[in-house]
Design a protein around this motif. Structure first.
Motif, PDB file in Angstrom:
ATOM      1  N   UNK A   1       0.827  -1.199   0.000  1.00 36.41           N
ATOM      2  CA  UNK A   1       0.000   0.000   0.000  1.00 36.41           C
ATOM      3  C   UNK A   1       0.863   1.252   0.000  1.00 36.41           C
ATOM      4  N   UNK A   2       2.115   1.100  -0.452  1.00 36.54           N
ATOM      5  CA  UNK A   2       3.026   2.230  -0.511  1.00 36.54           C
ATOM      6  C   UNK A   2       2.479   3.363  -1.349  1.00 36.54           C
ATOM      7  N   UNK A   3       2.845   4.607  -0.972  1.00 32.77           N
ATOM      8  CA  UNK A   3       2.327   5.783  -1.660  1.00 32.77           C
ATOM      9  C   UNK A   3       1.361   6.559  -0.797  1.00 32.77           C
ATOM     10  N   UNK A   4       0.750   5.874   0.167  1.00 29.18           N
ATOM     11  CA  UNK A   4      -0.123   6.542   1.125  1.00 29.18           C
ATOM     12  C   UNK A   4       0.559   6.560   2.488  1.00 29.18           C
ATOM     13  N   UNK A   5       0.340   7.651   3.228  1.00 27.55           N
ATOM     14  CA  UNK A   5       1.009   7.815   4.515  1.00 27.55           C
ATOM     15  C   UNK A   5      -0.005   7.855   5.661  1.00 27.55           C
TER      16      UNK A   5
END
Length: 508
Positions: A433-437
């Motif tokens: 789910x990389x790209x969201x923090x």
């Protein structure tokens, strides 16, 4: 203890599980399958959440399945309408009889000798154990814990004299008429709860540590309704779906490429809604657009409630709970009869089951995701996982299509086992789910599979790219091992852009 065998075992009867089953019926009619579902009804998220105003956060023309157009007039549909849509889809595709309810998955074990999975589930009502064997396992459980949402331990919580209600466990017939309510959070749940409850509360306050990007969206699509009057229903649906996919991709891509300009755009939309009557400090996030999910405000209802004085926003940190409410770091006290911690989700993969391959426990954090559908080193297993930046179902549909393509390919070749192999050691530190923090993603760092640095191991979150990869690229792409034969790297055939584009926008 009883045992049942099927070709494909689907875990979860929510949007993804029902979609996967429908694709199997349509594209692999010879496959036997069973869906096991922990709850006593299908619908997943839309059966679990019962809080006031529960609705989709994505437009229904892209959230609906690609094989069954959404025909409701609402762009942002309420929870019961979505659950009914999923139920009707299951019924029309003769999927209902394949669902076994009340079964909580405990473990899934792959045997290379037997070339099958053995899944153990517990009948929660009776306390019995049921065992399934399956040639292929497909997890359709979403990504959060159904037992409990995330809730911090607030200092002084035991001192509060009113009710504390988490949205994930909304009590039936909760009376908030004339009550003072504080909703902690600024995500999609809070954005939905506040204007809905404001119609009956004495006053409701949204308490946030930091603001979220908000975008007003009308609940009815005038253009789509006009198209439906002059075009066949399926054509109107496809055109509306294509337009909405394009708009969503444009907003996301522009947010990545020119975040300052998009920040100005989003804040200008909010400022226009508020007519200059509210301090914009409460609506100006410190991060860039789409570093966290963008929240949709239906018909601008949140802004209307605030302007009418029925609701308010506080941006501050909690010092402690008090007998009468919440004391903020600034020294201000918010009096409340009911406090609702809309503080997010607790991520849980594959329904919390213990996973093992030939007796070795699998730790998903150590694995790399393949095409965001399978996991390296795990045989005959798929995972339907939707998008985080556009409608979940867009990815769920094409992921299910891919798995059906894989099944048919293996049958045509007489193959029984396939395993993704990351021979190039492409593992990166970013999660799938990389790209969201978002906070719930950061908290789940130790639970999520990783993505890779390139190729099918890298998660694109790009619908057009995924359509090309999952619908059109060869199954034998040099990364899948079949029946123990080492995969051979192949040069991908060059494809024109128009066919995948037409397929993405107008259907397979």
């Amino acid at each position: 203890m009883s045992e049942q065998h099927v070709d494909v075992l689907i875990v979860g009867a929510g949007v993804s599980g029902i979609g996967m089953a429908c694709h199997l019926k349509r594209e692999c009619p010879g496959k036997s399958f069973t869906i096991i579902e922990r709850r006593e009804s299908l619908g997943g998220t839309w059966d679990l959440f019962r809080y006031p105003g529960i609705r989709s956060d994505s437009d229904m023309y892209t959230f609906g399945y690609n094989f069954r157009p959404w025909t409701g007039g609402k762009v942002l549909a309420d929870g019961p309408s979505i659950k009914q849509y999923v139920h009707d889809t299951a019924r029309e595709n003769n999927v209902e009889q394949h669902i076994q309810y009340g079964l909580a998955v405990v473990s899934a074990e792959w045997s290379g000798t037997d070339k099958c999975w053995t899944l153990t589930a517990r009948k929660e009502a009776a306390g019995e154990t049921v065992t399934f064997t399956a040639s292929f396992l497909v997890g359709c459980t979403g990504y959060y814990n159904y037992d409990a949402g995330y809730k911090p331990d607030f200092p002084g919580e035991a001192d509060f004299g009113g009710q504390i209600v988490h949205p994930q466990h909304w009590p039936e017939n909760l009376d908030y008429t004339g009550k003072r309510v504080v909703v902690i959070g600024s995500g999609a749940t809070a954005i939905t709860l506040v204007p809905t409850m404001a119609e009956e509360t004495a006053h409701i306050t949204m308490l946030q540590r930091s603001p979220t990007y908000l975008m007003p969206l009308p609940s009815r699509d005038a253009v789509a309704q006009s198209l439906q009057k002059v075009l066949p229903a399926n054509v109107a649906y496809r055109l509306t779906r294509a337009r909405n996919v394009s708009i969503a991709r444009l907003l996301f891509n522009r947010s990545r490429k020119n975040p300052k300009a998009m920040r100005r755009l989003f804040l200008a939309m909010v400022r226009r809604q508020l007519d200059g009557k509210v301090d914009m400090r409460h609506f100006s996030p410190s991060y860039n657009p789409w570093d966290q999910r963008l929240c949709v405000v239906k018909d601008g209802d949140l802004f209307e409630s605030i302007k009418a004085g029925k609701a308010s926003v506080e941006t501050d940190h909690i010092e402690r709970f008090t007998e009468n409410g919440i004391l903020l770091k600034s020294g201000k006290e918010l009096e409340a009869d009911i406090i609702i911690p809309a503080t997010g989700l607790d991520i849980q993969m594959l329904g919390g089951m213990d996973l093992s391959v030939d007796g070795q426990p699998v730790t998903l954090r150590d694995k790399v995701i393949y095409k965001n559908v399978m996991v390296e080193g795990i045989p005959n297993a798929g995972m339907i996982f939707g998008y985080t930046n556009i409608s979940w179902t867009l990815k769920a549909d094409i992921a299910a299509e891919y798995l059906c393509r894989l099944f048919n390919h293996m049958d045509s070749k007489g193959q029984s086992v396939c395993v993704p192999r990351d021979t190039g050691n492409s593992r990166a530190e970013d999660t799938m789910m990389g790209g969201l923090d978002s906070g719930y993603i950061r908290r789940a760092d130790d639970k999520l599979p990783r993505q890779g640095t390139h190729g099918p191991w890298k998660v694109s979150q790009n619908y057009l790219e995924d359509v090309k990869t999952l619908r059109f690229d060869p199954i034998e792409d040099g990364y899948l091992e079949f029946d123990g034969r080492r995969p051979v790297q192949k040069t991908k055939p060059r494809r024109g852009f128009m066919r995948p584009l037409r397929s993405a926008l107008f259907g397979s």
